[in-house]
Write a protein that holds these residues in place. Structure first.
Motif, PDB file in Angstrom:
ATOM      1  N   VAL A  97       3.374  -4.931   0.303  1.00  0.00           N
ATOM      2  CA  VAL A  97       2.452  -5.979   1.186  1.00  0.00           C
ATOM      3  C   VAL A  97       2.590  -7.250   0.435  1.00  0.00           C
ATOM      4  CG1 VAL A  97       0.728  -4.295   2.026  1.00  0.00           C
ATOM      5  CG2 VAL A  97       0.444  -5.446  -0.272  1.00  0.00           C
ATOM      6  N   PRO A  98       2.477  -8.347   1.023  1.00  0.00           N
ATOM      7  CA  PRO A  98       2.643  -9.678   0.275  1.00  0.00           C
ATOM      8  C   PRO A  98       1.774  -9.785  -0.924  1.00  0.00           C
ATOM      9  CG  PRO A  98       2.245 -10.041   2.520  1.00  0.00           C
ATOM     10  CD  PRO A  98       1.971  -8.738   2.108  1.00  0.00           C
ATOM     11  N   ALA A  99       2.249 -10.237  -1.910  1.00  0.00           N
ATOM     12  CA  ALA A  99       1.516 -10.214  -3.321  1.00  0.00           C
ATOM     13  C   ALA A  99       2.255 -11.201  -4.155  1.00  0.00           C
ATOM     14  CB  ALA A  99       1.244  -8.955  -4.006  1.00  0.00           C
ATOM     15  N   GLY A 100       2.680 -12.163  -3.638  1.00  0.00           N
ATOM     16  CA  GLY A 100       3.418 -13.362  -4.569  1.00  0.00           C
ATOM     17  C   GLY A 100       4.494 -12.641  -5.499  1.00  0.00           C
ATOM     18  N   GLY A 101       4.606 -12.802  -6.891  1.00  0.00           N
ATOM     19  CA  GLY A 101       5.701 -12.044  -7.629  1.00  0.00           C
ATOM     20  C   GLY A 101       5.400 -10.562  -7.852  1.00  0.00           C
ATOM     21  N   ALA A 102       4.052 -10.036  -7.485  1.00  0.00           N
ATOM     22  CA  ALA A 102       3.811  -8.766  -7.848  1.00  0.00           C
ATOM     23  C   ALA A 102       4.396  -7.794  -6.999  1.00  0.00           C
ATOM     24  CB  ALA A 102       2.303  -8.514  -7.825  1.00  0.00           C
ATOM     25  N   LEU A 103       4.448  -6.530  -7.031  1.00  0.00           N
ATOM     26  CA  LEU A 103       5.073  -5.494  -6.204  1.00  0.00           C
ATOM     27  C   LEU A 103       3.813  -4.634  -5.971  1.00  0.00           C
ATOM     28  CD1 LEU A 103       6.908  -3.637  -4.761  1.00  0.00           C
ATOM     29  CD2 LEU A 103       7.364  -2.273  -7.004  1.00  0.00           C
ATOM     30  N   ALA A 104       3.037  -5.155  -4.987  1.00  0.00           N
ATOM     31  CA  ALA A 104       1.956  -4.298  -4.296  1.00  0.00           C
ATOM     32  C   ALA A 104       2.121  -3.615  -2.917  1.00  0.00           C
ATOM     33  CB  ALA A 104       0.675  -5.333  -4.218  1.00  0.00           C
ATOM     34  N   VAL A 105       1.300  -2.455  -2.819  1.00  0.00           N
ATOM     35  CA  VAL A 105       1.825  -1.844  -1.797  1.00  0.00           C
ATOM     36  C   VAL A 105       0.769  -1.430  -0.528  1.00  0.00           C
ATOM     37  CG1 VAL A 105       3.670  -0.520  -3.086  1.00  0.00           C
ATOM     38  CG2 VAL A 105       1.486   0.540  -2.787  1.00  0.00           C
ATOM     39  N   ASP A 106       1.063  -0.875   0.510  1.00  0.00           N
ATOM     40  CA  ASP A 106      -0.114  -0.287   1.440  1.00  0.00           C
ATOM     41  C   ASP A 106      -0.296   1.125   0.775  1.00  0.00           C
ATOM     42  OD1 ASP A 106      -0.769  -0.136   4.644  1.00  0.00           O
ATOM     43  OD2 ASP A 106      -0.867   1.671   3.465  1.00  0.00           O
ATOM     44  N   ARG A 107      -1.218   1.313   0.209  1.00  0.00           N
ATOM     45  CA  ARG A 107      -1.459   2.650  -0.506  1.00  0.00           C
ATOM     46  C   ARG A 107      -1.314   3.832   0.215  1.00  0.00           C
ATOM     47  NH1 ARG A 107      -5.716   2.181  -3.992  1.00  0.00           N
ATOM     48  NH2 ARG A 107      -6.179  -0.017  -3.462  1.00  0.00           N
ATOM     49  N   ASP A 108      -1.574   3.949   1.520  1.00  0.00           N
ATOM     50  CA  ASP A 108      -1.741   4.916   2.429  1.00  0.00           C
ATOM     51  C   ASP A 108      -0.258   5.247   2.595  1.00  0.00           C
ATOM     52  OD1 ASP A 108      -4.298   5.576   2.164  1.00  0.00           O
ATOM     53  OD2 ASP A 108      -4.850   4.302   4.199  1.00  0.00           O
ATOM     54  N   HIS A 109       0.452   4.159   3.006  1.00  0.00           N
ATOM     55  CA  HIS A 109       1.912   4.214   3.311  1.00  0.00           C
ATOM     56  C   HIS A 109       2.680   4.587   2.420  1.00  0.00           C
ATOM     57  CE1 HIS A 109       1.096   1.531   7.298  1.00  0.00           C
ATOM     58  NE2 HIS A 109       0.510   2.625   7.403  1.00  0.00           N
TER      59      HIS A 109
END
Ligand code: FAD
Length: 477
Positions: A97-109
């Motif tokens: 999911v969009p999070a600038g320079g971070a690697l963030a995720v849709d937790r359920d997916h």
């Protein structure tokens, strides 16, 4: 039949199972000849933090932090894991999911993707059960990856083998500071009463002095700072009494800290020639001497409040923190003492450990140790040279490996002091010369030097990881 048992289907267990199964499959094994069994207790038994039945559930934040592999230790670990074929990183990349320079995720997916791939792997089976005691010796090749909330029955069984001192139920984390951000116009080196420890010179600690006025202001700031609360289940966990947060000590009496972790006895401020009203001592935290921890300063202050309050400490005005303090439920073993270089328990070598229970911190670091443990377990099953899977010491994987095993760098430095859980950070890496010039031949000056050093560390790590993976590939062919 080659059989590997993985206990716990979290971040580390899922990655360990994937790596092990892939290595077995690549070596030509099929369902008839090899199996990796994940024993996961959810949903039969729940933890206090997980809320789904999915593998690799993210219990809190949905972020794997910085994805910058050019000058950030966390981003570097991402990239190294990608190059090792990590299931966790592949699933994270695919569910961003969009999070600038971070690697963030849709937790359920994300968790859904990991679960689906593991369920579909021909060599992996998932058994939904709690392992309530130490795995029997007939399970010759086991990875215990049951995490910070390892069920009490298994934790007690591990405790019985490790002994009283070597398994913790709580993190009592004191903040860790980069030495080069400390103001030595105020701070000075001295051990209490100039006492010489083994190998010491009577000046082992960095001291930060307080006048009476500064001390009173600091106590107010500690008491007023915003805190996180203990959860109900944390209050009932054994051994909590041993690690009182500093702000609780401050609340018990304004002088409590001055007679406890902030006592000034045996110390003389060279600027005044006198004993200060109170002192905070910093103790070296890694053999490289780049990191120092605030002795006795475990805290439940929120991270923002910690930065505000601790920057009021004389000498820490510009401090940079490698880790902030905390206290929370966390089951972890004294890995440097208990484990060999391939994460096997010296006293019971059918048991390997991975994940947060080994004393790393965070989703990513846990998955990274799972990645290594899975490879070690597969090589053991294949009768190969397990040490060929030891990561290069210059890499982020190598830094975590060394943190856990207490291994020493070829330049003689390694981890030091009481073992405490750690995120990956550049303080754990072997020394590198700061480049003097950039690619265009311009002299590197001022603040740019720090970035240039980090870039050099990342470039060296990735080159060494490629060479290591290339050598492994060549050996397999
Ligand atoms: P886990 O992912 O917890 O997996 C362990 C698995 O083992 C679980 O599925 C559990 O059900 C299973 N298990 C336990 N005991 C048994 C048993 N006896 N038999 C069978 N199965 C068992 N890290 C971050 O990076 N960011 C955060 O925001 C963050 N927040 C956190 C909040 C809380 C409340 C807690 C407790 C931890 C948090 N962490 C966070 C740390 C994070 O949980 C770990 O870094 C990561 O999940 C550890 O991975 P693991 O595989 O070691 O353990």
């Amino acid at each position: 039949m080659k059989q590997i048992h993985i206990i716990g289907g979290g971040l580390a267990g899922s990655e360990a199972a994937w790596q092990a199964a892939e290595m077995l499959r690549e070596a030509g094994h099929t369902t008839e000849t090899a199996r990796v069994t994940i024993h996961e207790m959810r949903p039969v038994k729940k933890t206090e933090a997980h809320s789904t039945n999915g593998l690799a559930e993210l219990v809190c934040s949905n972020s794997f932090r910085s994805d910058d592999a050019t000058q950030n230790a966390v981003g570097l670990l991402h990239e190294e894991m990608r190059r090792c074929g990590s299931l966790i990183l592949r699933s994270a990349d695919a569910n961003q999911v969009p999070a600038g320079g971070a690697l963030a995720v849709d937790r359920d997916h994300f968790s859904g993707a990991v679960t689906k791939e593991i369920e579909a792997h021909p060599l992996i089976e998932i058994v939904r059960e709690e392992v309530t005691g130490l795995p029997p010796a007939e399970w010759e090749n086991v990875v215990i990856a049951t995490g910070p909330l390892t069920s009490m029955a298994l934790a007690q069984a591990v405790h019985a083998v490790t002994g009283e001192e070597e398994l913790a139920f709580f993190d009592a984390i004191a903040p860790i500071i980069y030495k080069d951000s400390i103001n030595f116009d105020t701070a000075w080196f001295q051990s209490r009463y100039d006492k010489k420890g083994p190998g010491g010179d009577g000046a082992d600690y960095i001291n930060l002095p307080f006048t009476e006025e500064e001390y009173e202001r600091f106590i107010d700031a500690l008491i007023e700072g915003e805190k996180t609360e203990f959860k109900e289940w944390e209050k009932n966990t054994p051994y909590f009494e041993g690690c009182l947060p500093v702000e609780v000590m401050a609340e018990r009496g304004r002088e409590t800290l001055r007679f406890g972790p902030m006592k000034p006895v045996g110390l003389t401020d060279p600027r005044t020639g006198k004993r200060p009203h109170a002192v905070i001592q910093l103790r070296q935290d890694n053999a490289l001497g780049t990191l120092y921890n605030m002795v006795g300063f475990q805290t439940k202050l929120k991270y923002g409040a910690q930065k505000d309050v601790f920057k009021c400490i004389p000498g820490l005005e510009n401090a940079e923190f490698a880790r902030l303090g905390g206290i929370h439920r966390n089951t972890f073993i004294n890995s440097p003492k208990l484990l060999d270089e391939t994460f096997r328990m010296k006293k019971a070598d059918h048991l390997r450990f991975a994940g947060q229970i080994t004393g790393v911190e965070g989703y990513l670091e846990s998955a990274a140790t799972g990645l290594l443990a899975g490879r070690f377990a597969a090589l053991q099953a294949l009768g190969g040279d397990v040490t060929s899977a030891l990561p290069p010491e210059t890499s982020a994987l190598g830094a975590l490996h060394r943190h856990i095993t207490g291994g020493h760098l070829s330049d003689g430095a390694g981890s030091k002091g009481a073992f405490q859980p750690m995120n990956v950070n550049f303080g754990l890496f072997p020394f590198i010369e700061t480049p003097k010039q950039d690619a265009d031949g311009n002299r590197i000056k001022g603040k740019e030097k720090g970035f240039a050093r980090k870039r050099a560390l990342c470039a060296r790590a990735l080159a060494d990881v490629d060479a290591w993976l290339g050598a492994g590939q060549a050996a397999a062919e």
